[in-house]
Scaffold this motif. Structure first.
Motif, short mmCIF file in Angstrom:
data_model
loop_
_atom_site.label_atom_id
_atom_site.label_comp_id
_atom_site.label_asym_id
_atom_site.label_seq_id
_atom_site.Cartn_x
_atom_site.Cartn_y
_atom_site.Cartn_z
N THR A 88 51.31 33.16 36.86
CA THR A 88 50.07 32.39 36.94
C THR A 88 49.22 32.85 38.12
OG1 THR A 88 51.22 30.46 36.04
CG2 THR A 88 49.09 30.07 37.09
N PHE A 89 47.95 33.18 37.85
CA PHE A 89 47.04 33.55 38.92
C PHE A 89 46.69 32.30 39.74
CE2 PHE A 89 44.91 37.10 36.15
CZ PHE A 89 46.12 37.79 36.15
N PRO A 90 46.64 32.38 41.06
CA PRO A 90 46.24 31.23 41.88
C PRO A 90 44.71 31.09 41.94
CG PRO A 90 46.78 33.06 43.31
CD PRO A 90 47.06 33.53 41.90
N VAL A 91 44.12 30.97 40.75
CA VAL A 91 42.67 30.90 40.60
C VAL A 91 42.35 29.79 39.62
CG1 VAL A 91 40.57 32.16 39.91
CG2 VAL A 91 42.47 33.40 41.00
N THR A 92 41.35 28.99 39.93
CA THR A 92 40.94 27.87 39.08
C THR A 92 40.32 28.37 37.78
OG1 THR A 92 40.50 26.59 41.09
CG2 THR A 92 39.57 25.74 39.04
N ASP A 93 40.49 27.60 36.71
CA ASP A 93 39.94 27.93 35.40
C ASP A 93 38.44 28.23 35.48
OD1 ASP A 93 42.46 27.18 34.67
OD2 ASP A 93 41.86 25.61 33.26
N GLU A 94 38.04 29.31 34.79
CA GLU A 94 36.63 29.62 34.55
C GLU A 94 35.79 29.69 35.84
OE1 GLU A 94 35.16 26.94 31.55
OE2 GLU A 94 36.35 27.91 29.98
N THR A 95 36.34 30.33 36.87
CA THR A 95 35.62 30.40 38.15
C THR A 95 35.26 31.81 38.58
OG1 THR A 95 37.75 30.34 39.32
CG2 THR A 95 36.59 28.23 39.03
N VAL A 96 35.57 32.82 37.78
CA VAL A 96 35.14 34.17 38.11
C VAL A 96 34.30 34.73 36.96
CG1 VAL A 96 37.09 34.64 39.61
CG2 VAL A 96 37.24 35.26 37.23
#
Length: 248
Positions: A88-96
């Motif tokens: 799992t990427f430590p990045v919030t959904d739909e933020t890049v």
């Protein structure tokens, strides 16, 4: 890795031909990325960023984020901003807005989950810039598991919820054969002292790369034999959503 070494090894300018044994494939990858880069804006996530060699190309983005697999070697040697557990990427959904993934997918043993994570973090109609080898020796063993034909890659990306905007084959025909020959010769030189290794590169490998460069330029009709896939695709929002966005 210093900016100078990044330029020599990844940008592969003409003056680096005598010392860069990977001149042909690296130059082709750099030029493909440079052509797409001016159209990329917003937040960019570089997945498998390494030393972030392509960062200099994406001057138009608002934020450049490097992501790497979390292990001691990567922590010590890679220039990442974030690390992930392999799932799992430590990045919030739909933020890049854009994901850059360069020569990484062949090392991923869970490609469905990996592409699902890229899809998850991309904004609606976000863009994926992806390169992956087709014809290339095993490398970074034992973390090398897959090779993709253009058709297999297209199918996998579509199954993951992406729509292909552009797909290219890099370093083709005789150029591919010369690049492979240069790589094999360079592999045999690894035990030599650096001065001798550089001399052999300049005297033997550089002429092979130069011939390959000319053959690649003449291989416009050779689409079966090539080294790398380059794909620009867009996250599909719905089945009826047409290809558009900021890259086409």
């Amino acid at each position: 890795m210093s900016d100078w070494i990044n330029q020599v090894m990844f940008a592969a300018p003409v003056w680096a031909l005598p010392i860069n044994p990977a001149f042909l494939p690296r130059r082709a990858l750099w030029r493909a990325m440079a052509e797409a880069a001016p159209q990329v804006h917003g937040r960019l996530l570089d997945v498998g960023c390494g030393s972030q060699p392509y960062r200099v190309l994406f001057s138009g983005v608002s934020e450049y984020i490097g992501l790497e697999l979390d292990n001691p070697d990567n922590r010590a040697t890679k220039q990442a901003d974030l690390y992930y557990d392999g799932c799992t990427f430590p990045v919030t959904d739909e933020t890049v807005d854009t994901v850059l993934c360069n020569q990484v997918l062949e090392h991923v043993f869970n490609p469905e989950q990996f592409l699902s994570e890229i899809h998850r973090v991309l904004s609606p109609s976000g863009t994926l810039l992806l390169t992956v080898p087709f014809l290339w020796p095993e490398h970074e063993q034992p973390y090398d598991c897959l090779r993709y034909t253009s058709f297999g890659l297209k199918s996998r990306l579509e199954q993951a919820g992406f729509e292909i905007a552009r797909q290219s084959k890099l370093t083709r025909g005789g150029g591919a054969l010369c690049a492979l020959a240069a790589d094999r010769l360079n592999t045999r030189l690894r035990l030599l002292p650096l001065p001798l290794r550089l001399a052999v590169r300049a005297l033997v490998i550089a002429p092979i790369s130069l011939v390959g460069w000319l053959l690649d330029a003449a291989s416009t009709a050779d689409t079966e034999l090539y080294l790398d896939n380059f794909v620009i695709c867009r996250k599909m929002v719905s089945a009826s959503d047409p290809i558009g966005g900021h890259l086409s």
